[in-house]
Design an enzyme around this catalytic site. Structure first.
Site, PDB file in Angstrom:
ATOM      1  N   GLU A 250       0.886  -1.182   0.000  1.00 41.56           N
ATOM      2  CA  GLU A 250       0.000   0.000   0.000  1.00 41.56           C
ATOM      3  C   GLU A 250       0.910   1.215   0.000  1.00 41.56           C
ATOM      4  O   GLU A 250       1.540   1.515   1.023  1.00 41.56           O
ATOM      5  CB  GLU A 250      -0.865   0.023   1.273  1.00 41.56           C
ATOM      6  N   LEU A 251       0.990   1.942  -1.125  1.00 45.47           N
ATOM      7  CA  LEU A 251       2.034   2.967  -1.259  1.00 45.47           C
ATOM      8  C   LEU A 251       1.436   4.354  -1.508  1.00 45.47           C
ATOM      9  O   LEU A 251       0.254   4.570  -1.256  1.00 45.47           O
ATOM     10  CB  LEU A 251       2.994   2.532  -2.368  1.00 45.47           C
ATOM     11  N   CYS A 283      -1.884   9.532   2.371  1.00 44.86           N
ATOM     12  CA  CYS A 283      -1.546   9.066   1.022  1.00 44.86           C
ATOM     13  C   CYS A 283      -2.610   9.491   0.021  1.00 44.86           C
ATOM     14  O   CYS A 283      -2.369   9.467  -1.183  1.00 44.86           O
ATOM     15  CB  CYS A 283      -1.380   7.555   1.026  1.00 44.86           C
TER      16      CYS A 283
HETATM   17  P1  NAP Z   1       8.457   4.939   4.801  1.00 44.38           P
HETATM   18  O1  NAP Z   1       9.602   5.829   5.056  1.00 44.38           O
HETATM   19  O2  NAP Z   1       8.471   4.100   3.584  1.00 44.38           O
HETATM   20  O3  NAP Z   1       8.303   4.037   6.104  1.00 44.38           O
HETATM   21  C1  NAP Z   1       7.274   3.108   6.235  1.00 44.38           C
HETATM   22  C2  NAP Z   1       7.732   1.980   7.138  1.00 44.38           C
HETATM   23  O4  NAP Z   1       8.784   1.260   6.477  1.00 44.38           O
HETATM   24  C3  NAP Z   1       8.316   2.460   8.465  1.00 44.38           C
HETATM   25  O5  NAP Z   1       7.980   1.545   9.478  1.00 44.38           O
HETATM   26  C4  NAP Z   1       9.814   2.416   8.189  1.00 44.38           C
HETATM   27  O6  NAP Z   1      10.586   2.267   9.353  1.00 44.38           O
HETATM   28  C5  NAP Z   1       9.885   1.162   7.343  1.00 44.38           C
HETATM   29  N1  NAP Z   1      11.111   1.030   6.569  1.00 44.38           N
HETATM   30  C6  NAP Z   1      11.909   1.996   6.067  1.00 44.38           C
HETATM   31  N2  NAP Z   1      12.969   1.442   5.421  1.00 44.38           N
HETATM   32  C7  NAP Z   1      12.820   0.099   5.517  1.00 44.38           C
HETATM   33  C8  NAP Z   1      13.574  -1.022   5.064  1.00 44.38           C
HETATM   34  N3  NAP Z   1      14.692  -0.880   4.377  1.00 44.38           N
HETATM   35  N4  NAP Z   1      13.125  -2.273   5.359  1.00 44.38           N
HETATM   36  C9  NAP Z   1      11.994  -2.442   6.055  1.00 44.38           C
HETATM   37  N5  NAP Z   1      11.236  -1.419   6.523  1.00 44.38           N
HETATM   38  C10 NAP Z   1      11.643  -0.166   6.240  1.00 44.38           C
HETATM   39  O7  NAP Z   1       7.078   5.752   4.768  1.00 44.38           O
HETATM   40  P2  NAP Z   1       6.562   6.863   5.789  1.00 44.38           P
HETATM   41  O8  NAP Z   1       7.323   8.101   5.553  1.00 44.38           O
HETATM   42  O9  NAP Z   1       6.460   6.319   7.171  1.00 44.38           O
HETATM   43  O10 NAP Z   1       5.057   7.027   5.277  1.00 44.38           O
HETATM   44  C11 NAP Z   1       4.738   7.836   4.211  1.00 44.38           C
HETATM   45  C12 NAP Z   1       4.472   7.048   2.957  1.00 44.38           C
HETATM   46  O11 NAP Z   1       3.501   6.050   3.206  1.00 44.38           O
HETATM   47  C13 NAP Z   1       3.884   7.922   1.876  1.00 44.38           C
HETATM   48  O12 NAP Z   1       4.456   7.575   0.645  1.00 44.38           O
HETATM   49  C14 NAP Z   1       2.406   7.566   1.909  1.00 44.38           C
HETATM   50  O13 NAP Z   1       1.723   7.823   0.731  1.00 44.38           O
HETATM   51  C15 NAP Z   1       2.483   6.104   2.207  1.00 44.38           C
HETATM   52  N6  NAP Z   1       1.187   5.638   2.735  1.00 44.38           N
HETATM   53  C16 NAP Z   1       0.403   4.816   1.959  1.00 44.38           C
HETATM   54  C17 NAP Z   1      -0.841   4.406   2.439  1.00 44.38           C
HETATM   55  C18 NAP Z   1      -1.733   3.496   1.656  1.00 44.38           C
HETATM   56  O14 NAP Z   1      -2.616   2.909   2.255  1.00 44.38           O
HETATM   57  N7  NAP Z   1      -1.556   3.341   0.366  1.00 44.38           N
HETATM   58  C19 NAP Z   1      -1.276   4.835   3.685  1.00 44.38           C
HETATM   59  C20 NAP Z   1      -0.447   5.674   4.430  1.00 44.38           C
HETATM   60  C21 NAP Z   1       0.795   6.058   3.953  1.00 44.38           C
HETATM   61  P3  NAP Z   1      11.230   3.556  10.091  1.00 44.38           P
HETATM   62  O15 NAP Z   1      10.104   4.391  10.520  1.00 44.38           O
HETATM   63  O16 NAP Z   1      11.987   2.923  11.213  1.00 44.38           O
HETATM   64  O17 NAP Z   1      12.108   4.217   9.073  1.00 44.38           O
END
Ligand code: NAP
Length: 472
Positions: A250-251, A283
């Site tokens: 879900e991105l 998102c």
């Molecule tokens: P993110 O930086 O991708 O982080 C999401 C999760 O992934 C966090 O728990 C993060 O941990 C973890 N993570 C980061 N690097 C990783 C790796 N190498 N291996 C495994 N896990 C890893 O995203 P965010 O900034 O928290 O959230 C914003 C994004 O989420 C936006 O792009 C938004 O659109 C998207 N989003 C999508 C939806 C949907 O339903 N489609 C809903 C909400 C948000 P850490 O926090 O420890 O870095």
């Protein structure tokens, strides 16, 4: 403002454990310490997977799983203020939006309980072919296995609920890694699930280094499914690295909306209210508005003052509409993108005296500017004047994203044309595409993901069909 900083341990194998190392959770608004969470790594993650494996050896009957889910929903209702306040403090989310999230988490658990009770396979009409005569066949829906769940910062309670509740409904044990900025709501949900009677091992929460925990979840063969909500860069790499697991993504999105000349009169108000909640860090926050020529003057005249009327300030204040973005890096990046947009800033474009980005509206940015092509994830909306519905649809489709889009028109034919031609997982008509009810099939196409959430759909993803053929 946080009054007392919380201290939370990790939840592994039914125990609350310390690790000797701590993650600090700070308010994105004031910088105050909101809480400290024990910091886990590979060792705790392996221990969590061991516990999940043991738990799944003794399946929980569906009625028991449903009962636990219903109890958690009840507790979320009873502890609504506490849940909303915690979301607000750790994420810097205005209380108005945090209350909505806390209520939605109740709804997510409630729908998951329904799914637990009706989880069933289907009959196969065997005598429909000569080969099947004399046989009875049906499918069972069996849990895929241990689920590794990874969640983002922006909905620290309800998006965690969208992982935990359907997994339990499906009969899968979970190892959850919440976002490092916002792990407290996830640990509160773990507390509620434990209190509701969830036996050891069915839920494990490990906060800490994403790369280390992520590596174990990817590499351990016992983790059958990964369910990830977050940014595309991280999500698609996870999928590449785990070709033999079921990986649900879900991105992000760069949410577009089309406003036709015959849009309902309250369109500007609806969009002003939905473009900036949680400072655009959803998102499906409205980001790109394509306004048809004949609607342009009136829409701009209506929209900009409504944006300027939004209350920017302390997320703890019940009147606040727009609070901080998650951290300094995000703030710097968003201001940079505004600066290089190539459009006219109609309002905002700068920070206030508390360093909060004012809700920003940019008219006619360059088509290749980041605000037009990438996910801003901040309080910024672009307005682009377009000459036809075809052009608006083409522009709406012109990014790599495809989560949700919206169209405002009272003409049925235009609405259906939008529904058919907009390449998104969901299209809203006369409603902002920020809208989500938790039972909806929700998810993206193109770079925005490969799955649908909403308990009924997530349960389908987390179970697989097993065929049973009986010779009569
Ligand atoms: P993110 O930086 O991708 O982080 C999401 C999760 O992934 C966090 O728990 C993060 O941990 C973890 N993570 C980061 N690097 C990783 C790796 N190498 N291996 C495994 N896990 C890893 O995203 P965010 O900034 O928290 O959230 C914003 C994004 O989420 C936006 O792009 C938004 O659109 C998207 N989003 C999508 C939806 C949907 O339903 N489609 C809903 C909400 C948000 P850490 O926090 O420890 O870095």
């Amino acid at each position: 403002m946080a009054t007392t900083a919380l201290e939370r341990r990790l939840f592994v194998d039914g125990e609350w454990i310390e690790t000797g190392d701590w993650l600090e959770v700070r308010s994105p608004y004031s910088g105050d310490l909101v809480g400290r969470v024990a910091k886990g790594g590979p060792q705790e993650t392996k221990r969590a997977i061991d516990a999940a494996e043991r738990a799944m050896r003794e399946p929980l009957p569906a009625h028991k799983r449903a009962e636990i889910l219903v109890k958690v929903a009840g507790q979320l209702g009873r502890r609504h203020d506490e849940v909303a306040r915690l979301i607000s403090e750790e994420a810097g989310k205005p209380m108005k939006a945090a209350r909505v999230e806390a209520k939605r988490a109740m709804s997510t658990f409630t729908f998951a309980a329904v799914e637990a009770r009706k989880l069933a396979g289907e009959m196969v009409p065997m005598d429909a072919s000569q080969a099947g005569e004399g046989k009875l066949a049906f499918t069972l829906r069996v849990p895929r296995g241990i689920v590794g769940a990874i969640t983002p910062f922006n909905f620290p309670c309800n998006l965690v609920a969208h992982k935990l509740a359907p997994a339990l409904a499906a009969g899968c044990a979970v190892v959850l890694k919440p976002a490092s900025a916002t792990p407290l709501s996830a640990l509160l949900l773990a507390e509620l699930m434990e209190a509701a009677g969830l036996p050891s091992g069915w839920l494990n929460v490990v906060a800490g280094s994403s790369a280390e925990i992520g590596d174990v979840l990817v590499e351990d063969e016992r983790v059958a499914a990964l369910t990830f909500t977050g940014s595309g860069d991280v999500g698609w790499k996870l999928k590449e690295r785990a070709p033999r697991k079921h990986v649900a993504l879900e991105l992000g999105n760069a949410t577009p909306v089309i406003v036709c000349a015959d849009a309902p009169p309250d369109t500007a108000a609806t969009l002003a209210a939905n473009s900036f909640s949680f400072a655009g860090q959803s998102c499906i926050s409205v980001q790109r508005i394509y306004v048809l020529d004949d609607a342009w003057d009136e829409f701009v005249r209506d929209f900009v003052p409504k944006v300027e009327a939004l209350v920017v300030g302390d997320p703890a204040d019940e009147e606040t509409d727009v609070g901080p973005v998650i951290d300094d890096d995000a703030r710097r990046r968003i201001l940079e993108w505004i600066g290089e947009s190539g459009g006219e800033v109609l309002t905002g474009g700068e920070t206030n005296d508390r360093d909060l980005i004012k809700p920003t509206v940019i008219a006619n940015p360059a088509h290749d500017a980041k605000v037009s092509r990438e996910e801003v994830f901040g309080p910024v909306v672009t307005l682009t004047r377009t000459s036809s519905l075809d052009e608006a649809i083409e522009l709406a489709n012109s990014t790599r994203y495809g989560l949700q889009a919206g169209i405002f028109t009272r003409d049925l034919r235009s609405a259906l044309e939008g529904a058919q031609k907009l390449e998104f997982g969901g299209v809203t008509v006369n409603e902002a595409p920020t809208f989500r009810a938790d039972q909806m099939p929700y998810g993206g196409v193109k770079a925005s993901g490969n799955t649908r959430e909403g308990p009924a759909y997530a349960v389908r993803e987390l179970t697989e069909e097993r065929l049973v053929v009986i010779q009569l």
